[in-house]
Design an enzyme around this catalytic site. Structure first.
Site, PDB file in Angstrom:
ATOM      1  NE  ARG A  18      -4.868  30.594 -34.252  1.00  9.70           N
ATOM      2  CZ  ARG A  18      -5.738  30.376 -33.492  1.00  9.70           C
ATOM      3  NH1 ARG A  18      -5.655  31.243 -32.615  1.00  9.70           N
ATOM      4  NH2 ARG A  18      -6.802  29.799 -32.535  1.00  9.70           N
ATOM      5  NE  ARG A  22      -4.791  37.547 -31.471  1.00 16.45           N
ATOM      6  CZ  ARG A  22      -5.902  37.117 -30.743  1.00 16.45           C
ATOM      7  NH1 ARG A  22      -6.888  37.957 -29.764  1.00 16.45           N
ATOM      8  NH2 ARG A  22      -5.997  35.855 -30.416  1.00 16.45           N
ATOM      9  NE  ARG A  31      -7.758  40.869 -35.512  1.00 16.57           N
ATOM     10  CZ  ARG A  31      -8.555  41.368 -35.084  1.00 16.57           C
ATOM     11  NH1 ARG A  31      -9.016  42.773 -35.217  1.00 16.57           N
ATOM     12  NH2 ARG A  31      -9.417  41.155 -33.931  1.00 16.57           N
ATOM     13  CG  ASP A  68     -11.350  30.374 -37.006  1.00 11.40           C
ATOM     14  OD1 ASP A  68     -10.106  30.978 -36.154  1.00 11.40           O
ATOM     15  OD2 ASP A  68     -12.176  30.119 -36.118  1.00 11.40           O
ATOM     16  CE1 TYR A 144     -14.668  27.724 -29.014  1.00  8.51           C
ATOM     17  CE2 TYR A 144     -13.623  25.602 -30.754  1.00  8.51           C
ATOM     18  CZ  TYR A 144     -13.752  26.158 -29.741  1.00  8.51           C
ATOM     19  OH  TYR A 144     -12.259  26.364 -29.408  1.00  8.51           O
TER      20      TYR A 144
HETATM   21  O1  CP3 Z   1      -2.465  28.492 -37.950  1.00 10.73           O
HETATM   22  C1  CP3 Z   1      -2.528  29.328 -39.208  1.00 10.73           C
HETATM   23  O2  CP3 Z   1      -1.769  30.456 -39.028  1.00 10.73           O
HETATM   24  C2  CP3 Z   1      -3.811  29.351 -39.839  1.00 10.73           C
HETATM   25  C3  CP3 Z   1      -4.810  30.253 -39.032  1.00 10.73           C
HETATM   26  C4  CP3 Z   1      -6.023  29.596 -38.452  1.00 10.73           C
HETATM   27  C5  CP3 Z   1      -6.690  30.730 -37.237  1.00 10.73           C
HETATM   28  N1  CP3 Z   1      -7.572  29.382 -36.477  1.00 10.73           N
HETATM   29  C6  CP3 Z   1      -6.557  32.034 -37.030  1.00 10.73           C
HETATM   30  C7  CP3 Z   1      -7.166  32.746 -36.166  1.00 10.73           C
HETATM   31  C8  CP3 Z   1      -6.075  28.151 -37.534  1.00 10.73           C
HETATM   32  C9  CP3 Z   1      -6.001  26.850 -38.388  1.00 10.73           C
HETATM   33  C10 CP3 Z   1      -7.015  28.360 -36.892  1.00 10.73           C
HETATM   34  C11 CP3 Z   1      -7.822  27.291 -36.261  1.00 10.73           C
HETATM   35  C12 CP3 Z   1      -8.732  27.339 -35.143  1.00 10.73           C
HETATM   36  N2  CP3 Z   1      -9.609  28.138 -34.594  1.00 10.73           N
HETATM   37  C13 CP3 Z   1      -8.964  26.435 -33.669  1.00 10.73           C
HETATM   38  C14 CP3 Z   1      -8.353  25.307 -34.023  1.00 10.73           C
HETATM   39  C15 CP3 Z   1      -6.852  25.116 -34.001  1.00 10.73           C
HETATM   40  C16 CP3 Z   1      -6.386  25.246 -32.099  1.00 10.73           C
HETATM   41  O3  CP3 Z   1      -5.824  26.282 -32.306  1.00 10.73           O
HETATM   42  O4  CP3 Z   1      -6.540  24.293 -31.434  1.00 10.73           O
HETATM   43  C17 CP3 Z   1      -9.549  26.269 -32.606  1.00 10.73           C
HETATM   44  C18 CP3 Z   1     -10.115  26.005 -31.536  1.00 10.73           C
HETATM   45  C19 CP3 Z   1     -10.653  28.273 -33.332  1.00 10.73           C
HETATM   46  C20 CP3 Z   1     -11.309  29.032 -33.177  1.00 10.73           C
HETATM   47  C21 CP3 Z   1     -10.511  30.144 -32.610  1.00 10.73           C
HETATM   48  N3  CP3 Z   1     -10.824  31.454 -33.230  1.00 10.73           N
HETATM   49  C22 CP3 Z   1     -10.649  30.748 -31.445  1.00 10.73           C
HETATM   50  C23 CP3 Z   1     -10.931  29.536 -30.390  1.00 10.73           C
HETATM   51  C24 CP3 Z   1     -10.159  31.784 -31.408  1.00 10.73           C
HETATM   52  C25 CP3 Z   1      -9.262  32.779 -30.300  1.00 10.73           C
HETATM   53  C26 CP3 Z   1      -9.645  33.872 -30.060  1.00 10.73           C
HETATM   54  C27 CP3 Z   1      -8.920  34.999 -29.571  1.00 10.73           C
HETATM   55  O5  CP3 Z   1      -9.392  36.053 -29.186  1.00 10.73           O
HETATM   56  O6  CP3 Z   1      -7.774  34.702 -28.695  1.00 10.73           O
HETATM   57  C28 CP3 Z   1      -9.801  32.244 -32.660  1.00 10.73           C
HETATM   58  C29 CP3 Z   1      -9.071  33.339 -33.377  1.00 10.73           C
HETATM   59  C30 CP3 Z   1      -8.290  33.663 -34.382  1.00 10.73           C
HETATM   60  N4  CP3 Z   1      -8.138  32.378 -35.668  1.00 10.73           N
HETATM   61  C31 CP3 Z   1      -6.607  34.120 -34.193  1.00 10.73           C
HETATM   62  C32 CP3 Z   1      -6.006  33.686 -35.253  1.00 10.73           C
HETATM   63  C33 CP3 Z   1      -4.440  33.966 -35.979  1.00 10.73           C
HETATM   64  C34 CP3 Z   1      -6.541  35.296 -33.696  1.00 10.73           C
HETATM   65  C35 CP3 Z   1      -8.119  36.500 -34.542  1.00 10.73           C
HETATM   66  C36 CP3 Z   1      -7.455  37.415 -34.163  1.00 10.73           C
HETATM   67  O7  CP3 Z   1      -6.787  38.315 -34.614  1.00 10.73           O
HETATM   68  O8  CP3 Z   1      -7.976  38.334 -33.294  1.00 10.73           O
END
Ligand code: CP3
Length: 338
Positions: A18, A22, A31, A68, A144
């Site tokens: 990540r 954010r 974003r 994602d 999911y």
């Molecule tokens: O690592 C990186 O920088 C690459 C991008 C990346 C994202 N998600 C961007 C993201 C990667 C590799 C993921 C993987 C991901 N997504 C996982 C597996 C890794 C982990 O963290 O366990 C999972 C379970 C997801 C599913 C997902 N996407 C969730 C549960 C959420 C959270 C929602 C929230 O509001 O917090 C996301 C959103 C997400 N994916 C964000 C980012 C930067 C935040 C979104 C935003 O900008 O609002």
């Protein structure tokens, strides 16, 4: 790439899960411009831009493509949205009739736009920096889909225990589509791929073998048959001592490790050729600088750099001060030179 292919690295490689996100003000700006998280994922120009942002700020060794893990079900025709402050919302899949809705993701606009982002990033990224493609592992992605979003995953685990045919079928469809998706990213320029099984640790005994290890093993074999030289990192979060079995059975090049599992222990149970990625606690990045330096130094002192890729045990937290990453990286570089 040197560490992953058994060559001597010039320095200890570093990237952060990540690392685009954010906690960075420049990310929040793009974003906002994109409108929603999903629009950002599928707008190749903006997705490439946020992928590159952390590389401009920090002395990192890898970029990870901004997308994602839920892109795969979305590309398969499963409804997906992100509700502000609540996380992902998916159309639920809970029976064999729900499976009939799913179609192959290949040629979907979702896959095509991620491939286009990879292409753009590889074009703009220095050749010394590795580009990581990724997908979610079938178990985590299926959880999911079954639950319809973030949850305790108990319903998914119940279906797994009951060995429901449709649930196995769902995992096998995810295997096939994940292979295509990873191969597409490799064709577009990804040097390495990582498979995220964020909830692997919740699977007891045989369930881990059937729903985490075996599907990932199929994905590794499928990708490797087409791209034998591309290293694969498996991050089965929470697997603890079971990382050994995961490494041996999936035949991946590197194991990503959660913060809870001591690297010393892992080095003792994994074969010498296994590369270990991890595992500083993301919470530490919210602590005082002196503590961050001390813990980073402790971690890198405990594992030789020719078998280690520095990372966190899970993703960077949103409240993280961006400057603390510079502290971590400087500490690692100083140790390299010391
Ligand atoms: O690592 C990186 O920088 C690459 C991008 C990346 C994202 N998600 C961007 C993201 C990667 C590799 C993921 C993987 C991901 N997504 C996982 C597996 C890794 C982990 O963290 O366990 C999972 C379970 C997801 C599913 C997902 N996407 C969730 C549960 C959420 C959270 C929602 C929230 O509001 O917090 C996301 C959103 C997400 N994916 C964000 C980012 C930067 C935040 C979104 C935003 O900008 O609002």
């Amino acid at each position: 790439m040197n560490v992953l292919t058994g060559r001597k690295p010039e320095r200890r490689p570093v990237w952060f899960m990540r690392q685009a996100g954010r906690y960075l003000p420049e990310y929040r700006k793009v974003r906002e411009q994109a409108g929603s998280f999903l629009e950002l994922c599928y707008s190749s120009q903006l997705a490439a831009e946020v992928t590159l942002q952390p590389l401009r700020r920090y002395d990192l060794d890898a970029a990870i493509i901004f997308a994602d893990i839920l892109v795969v079900p979305h590309a398969m025709g499963n409804g997906l949205s992100f509700v502000e402050g609540e996380g992902p919302k998916l159309e639920t899949v809970r029976s064999s009739s729900d499976l009939t809705r799913l179609k192959p993701g290949l040629k979907s606009k979702q896959f095509e736009s991620v491939a286009e982002s990879v292409n753009r990033v590889r074009r703009d990224l220095d050749s010394s920096i590795s580009l990581i493609g990724f997908c979610g592992a079938p178990w985590t992605v299926a959880s999911y889909m079954v639950e319809g979003g973030s949850s305790d995953r108990e319903l998914a685990r119940k279906f797994a225990y009951q060995r429901e045919d449709w649930f196995r079928e769902l995992l096998s469809r995810l295997v096939e589509n994940s292979i295509e998706y990873l191969c597409l990213q490799i064709e577009a320029g990804a040097d390495v791929v990582q498979i995220f099984d964020s909830w692997a640790g919740e699977l007891p005994g045989d369930l881990l073998t059937e729903y985490c290890i075996e599907p990932i093993q199929e994905i590794v074999a499928g990708v490797r048959s087409r791209f034998p030289a591309v290293p694969i990192i498996v991050f089965a979060k929470g697997a603890g001592h079971r990382h050994r079995n995961i490494y041996l059975k999936t035949k991946c090049q590197a194991i990503g490790v959660e913060a809870e599992c001591p690297l010393e222990f892992l080095q003792s149970i994994l074969p010498a050729g296994a590369v270990i990625q991890g595992n500083l606690d993301p919470l530490l990045l919210l602590c005082d600088e002196a503590v961050v330096r001390k813990e980073t130094l402790k971690l890198v002192s405990g594992i030789p750099r020719d078998r280690h890729i520095f990372n966190l045990g899970h993703g960077i937290k949103q409240q993280t001060n961006p400057d603390i990453l510079t502290t971590v990286i400087e500490t690692i570089r100083d140790h390299d030179h010391g």
